[in-house]
Design a protein around this motif. Structure first.
Motif, PDB file in Angstrom:
ATOM      1  N   GLY A   1      -1.564 -11.463   7.399  1.00 36.04           N
ATOM      2  CA  GLY A   1      -2.405 -11.335   6.208  1.00 36.04           C
ATOM      3  C   GLY A   1      -2.374  -9.959   5.570  1.00 36.04           C
ATOM      4  O   GLY A   1      -3.223  -9.631   4.739  1.00 36.04           O
ATOM      5  N   GLU A   2      -1.370  -9.147   5.929  1.00 40.38           N
ATOM      6  CA  GLU A   2      -1.304  -7.790   5.352  1.00 40.38           C
ATOM      7  C   GLU A   2      -0.657  -7.774   3.977  1.00 40.38           C
ATOM      8  O   GLU A   2      -0.797  -6.812   3.225  1.00 40.38           O
ATOM      9  N   ILE A   3       0.129  -8.810   3.690  1.00 42.01           N
ATOM     10  CA  ILE A   3       0.706  -8.922   2.346  1.00 42.01           C
ATOM     11  C   ILE A   3       0.401 -10.329   1.831  1.00 42.01           C
ATOM     12  O   ILE A   3       0.061 -11.227   2.611  1.00 42.01           O
TER      13      ILE A   3
ATOM     14  N   ARG B   1       1.304  -2.662  -5.147  1.00 40.33           N
ATOM     15  CA  ARG B   1       0.690  -3.620  -6.075  1.00 40.33           C
ATOM     16  C   ARG B   1       1.320  -5.003  -5.907  1.00 40.33           C
ATOM     17  O   ARG B   1       0.627  -6.016  -5.943  1.00 40.33           O
ATOM     18  N   ALA B   2       2.649  -5.022  -5.754  1.00 41.99           N
ATOM     19  CA  ALA B   2       3.348  -6.299  -5.662  1.00 41.99           C
ATOM     20  C   ALA B   2       3.016  -7.031  -4.358  1.00 41.99           C
ATOM     21  O   ALA B   2       2.923  -8.258  -4.330  1.00 41.99           O
ATOM     22  N   LEU B   3       2.832  -6.275  -3.292  1.00 40.03           N
ATOM     23  CA  LEU B   3       2.684  -6.901  -1.969  1.00 40.03           C
ATOM     24  C   LEU B   3       1.240  -7.206  -1.574  1.00 40.03           C
ATOM     25  O   LEU B   3       0.990  -8.125  -0.796  1.00 40.03           O
ATOM     26  N   ARG B   4       0.301  -6.451  -2.062  1.00 30.74           N
ATOM     27  CA  ARG B   4      -1.074  -6.550  -1.550  1.00 30.74           C
ATOM     28  C   ARG B   4      -1.619  -7.971  -1.681  1.00 30.74           C
ATOM     29  O   ARG B   4      -1.352  -8.669  -2.664  1.00 30.74           O
TER      30      ARG B   4
ATOM     31  N   ALA C   1       7.801   4.354  11.523  1.00 38.27           N
ATOM     32  CA  ALA C   1       7.132   4.264  12.828  1.00 38.27           C
ATOM     33  C   ALA C   1       5.675   4.712  12.763  1.00 38.27           C
ATOM     34  O   ALA C   1       4.824   4.185  13.479  1.00 38.27           O
ATOM     35  N   GLY C   2       5.377   5.671  11.877  1.00 42.72           N
ATOM     36  CA  GLY C   2       4.020   6.201  11.834  1.00 42.72           C
ATOM     37  C   GLY C   2       3.047   5.368  11.002  1.00 42.72           C
ATOM     38  O   GLY C   2       1.867   5.710  10.904  1.00 42.72           O
ATOM     39  N   ALA C   3       3.510   4.278  10.409  1.00 44.80           N
ATOM     40  CA  ALA C   3       2.653   3.529   9.481  1.00 44.80           C
ATOM     41  C   ALA C   3       1.586   2.716  10.212  1.00 44.80           C
ATOM     42  O   ALA C   3       1.811   2.248  11.323  1.00 44.80           O
ATOM     43  N   THR C   4       0.449   2.568   9.578  1.00 39.74           N
ATOM     44  CA  THR C   4      -0.612   1.775  10.190  1.00 39.74           C
ATOM     45  C   THR C   4      -0.678   0.364   9.615  1.00 39.74           C
ATOM     46  O   THR C   4      -1.373  -0.490  10.140  1.00 39.74           O
ATOM     47  N   ASN C   5       0.028   0.111   8.515  1.00 39.16           N
ATOM     48  CA  ASN C   5       0.102  -1.259   7.994  1.00 39.16           C
ATOM     49  C   ASN C   5       1.403  -1.419   7.220  1.00 39.16           C
ATOM     50  O   ASN C   5       2.111  -0.447   6.964  1.00 39.16           O
ATOM     51  N   ARG C   6       1.721  -2.660   6.845  1.00 38.26           N
ATOM     52  CA  ARG C   6       3.031  -2.948   6.265  1.00 38.26           C
ATOM     53  C   ARG C   6       3.251  -2.287   4.905  1.00 38.26           C
ATOM     54  O   ARG C   6       4.346  -1.860   4.592  1.00 38.26           O
ATOM     55  N   ILE C   7       2.196  -2.222   4.109  1.00 35.10           N
ATOM     56  CA  ILE C   7       2.377  -1.652   2.770  1.00 35.10           C
ATOM     57  C   ILE C   7       2.681  -0.156   2.868  1.00 35.10           C
ATOM     58  O   ILE C   7       3.576   0.350   2.195  1.00 35.10           O
ATOM     59  N   GLU C   8       1.991   0.503   3.791  1.00 35.88           N
ATOM     60  CA  GLU C   8       2.294   1.920   4.043  1.00 35.88           C
ATOM     61  C   GLU C   8       3.714   2.038   4.608  1.00 35.88           C
ATOM     62  O   GLU C   8       4.480   2.923   4.230  1.00 35.88           O
ATOM     63  N   ALA C   9       4.053   1.125   5.506  1.00 38.12           N
ATOM     64  CA  ALA C   9       5.388   1.129   6.124  1.00 38.12           C
ATOM     65  C   ALA C   9       6.475   1.021   5.054  1.00 38.12           C
ATOM     66  O   ALA C   9       7.503   1.696   5.135  1.00 38.12           O
TER      67      ALA C   9
ATOM     68  N   ASP D   1       7.624 -14.850  -1.754  1.00 34.70           N
ATOM     69  CA  ASP D   1       8.855 -15.381  -1.158  1.00 34.70           C
ATOM     70  C   ASP D   1       9.552 -14.186  -0.499  1.00 34.70           C
ATOM     71  O   ASP D   1      10.183 -13.370  -1.171  1.00 34.70           O
ATOM     72  N   THR D   2       9.412 -14.081   0.820  1.00 39.33           N
ATOM     73  CA  THR D   2       9.832 -12.840   1.489  1.00 39.33           C
ATOM     74  C   THR D   2      11.335 -12.573   1.377  1.00 39.33           C
ATOM     75  O   THR D   2      11.750 -11.424   1.356  1.00 39.33           O
ATOM     76  N   GLU D   3      12.127 -13.624   1.320  1.00 37.91           N
ATOM     77  CA  GLU D   3      13.572 -13.385   1.192  1.00 37.91           C
ATOM     78  C   GLU D   3      13.888 -12.769  -0.180  1.00 37.91           C
ATOM     79  O   GLU D   3      14.591 -11.753  -0.272  1.00 37.91           O
ATOM     80  N   VAL D   4      13.367 -13.394  -1.214  1.00 43.60           N
ATOM     81  CA  VAL D   4      13.599 -12.881  -2.577  1.00 43.60           C
ATOM     82  C   VAL D   4      13.032 -11.462  -2.708  1.00 43.60           C
ATOM     83  O   VAL D   4      13.679 -10.563  -3.271  1.00 43.60           O
ATOM     84  N   VAL D   5      11.844 -11.257  -2.149  1.00 38.83           N
ATOM     85  CA  VAL D   5      11.214  -9.934  -2.232  1.00 38.83           C
ATOM     86  C   VAL D   5      12.054  -8.887  -1.496  1.00 38.83           C
ATOM     87  O   VAL D   5      12.236  -7.766  -1.983  1.00 38.83           O
TER      88      VAL D   5
END
Lengths: 222, 222
Positions: A155-157, A210-213, A92-100, A162-166
């Protein structure tokens, strides 16, 4: 097998929604089941041992569950919704998806440290109730994937992922990291750690980031 | 429990190395055990069922293994060395570590498609023989990690990666991808797929390549 999950629990005897007191008794039975299944495994566990552990009369059990199998399945569903809650609370406290993502894993590991039964129960589910096992994984992945899809739109990742595989890959990564660094780890007194080693969490978060950015050329026109 | 792994098999009766014919009988017993444990699970499986399936006399079993537990442990060790062989064989053609990772997963998935027993047996090992389960995972991770460390020294993967954590994460990712897209997948006739969907493999390889690749500023002085 019917699974009514994320809907209010009903009495197995009357089919009606449980009263507040009924819900408390059901919760006591589930907590006892978590302990008994984790300590003894499915085959050695019994309804009698669960009710004894819960301090509830044997007959009362059947107001809530039909069988050992049904309380086992309810326990998997219950652990599943609680681990997901722990993850989303942490995120809940994250400011972007990678932090989340990093925080979500922290929530997962925190829950695992507090509920080591999660792993044993989930692994036994493969044999006791494969459909419930599937549901457990699919619910976590669905949540993950929805978050990744939204982040991809924003555009955060990286767009090419492939989001399902990831989502499946990340869940698997979290599962084995939890096994190795929480369930197998022991301190000098032989006790399991109260929380995951921060260096491991950092290693994991770094790997995921690294993988998501997005690629540096992505989203430059935003 | 004693595990003599990656050493030539010996007779449990004489303690001496097996003859060529003895090794063939041992292999037949292991193949029968793979089938029987996968079909029936550990509790329902028996030495009699294994010897019947192998077409071997009951007494002969004890020349090779001491108990149901000991052939189960030998089977985990055997599947483990075969899955690692399948992975390294697949990786042999790679020209760099990131390509090798993708090929290694292909080898893992190929073995999983041919030996769906791998998953069930490994998961039961958690209950039947935790030490063997640990050994199974640690051997795969050790191999992984050695490859990642070498690649890191050569600048083929990012310097900042924690190779131990990454090795556990990658193994977990592979495990759940295999479960979801091989063990759970069924074609129109209800049969499991002969191999993993190339799109899933590409998604997985892409994810790993992104996570491992060196930063663009790294290694520019090489």
């Amino acid at each position: 097998m019917t699974i009514h999950a994320d809907t209010p629990p009903v009495s197995s005897a009357t089919g009606r929604p449980l009263t507040k007191r009924g819900q408390e008794t059901r919760r006591r039975l589930l907590e006892a089941a978590e302990q008994v299944f984790a300590d003894l495994g499915y085959h050695e566990a019994s309804i009698v041992k669960i009710t004894e552990h819960a301090g509830v009369a044997l007959g009362t059990f059947y107001l809530y569950f039909d069988s050992k199998q049904s309380i086992f399945e309810a326990l998997v569903i219950d652990l599943n919704s609680r681990v997901r809650h722990s993850m989303s609370e942490a995120m809940a406290g994250a400011t972007n998806r990678i932090e989340a993502e990093g925080l979500g894993f922290e929530g997962f590991f925190r829950f695992t440290a507090e509920h080591p039964a999660l792993y044993r129960v989930v692994r036994e589910a493969e044999f006791v109730s494969p459909a419930t096992l599937k549901l457990h994984y699919e619910r976590i992945v669905d949540g993950y994937r929805a978050g990744l899809d939204a982040a991809q739109r924003d555009g955060e990742i990286a767009a090419e992922l492939d989001t399902e595989v990831v989502a499946w890959a990340l869940m698997g990564a979290g599962e084995l990291i939890g096994m190795r660094y929480l369930l197998w780890e022991r301190d000098a007194e032989g006790r399991p750690p109260a929380k995951i080693d921060p260096a491991v969490l950092a290693g994991m978060s770094g790997f995921i980031a690294r993988a998501l950015r997005p690629d540096t050329t992505e989203g430059t026109d935003r």
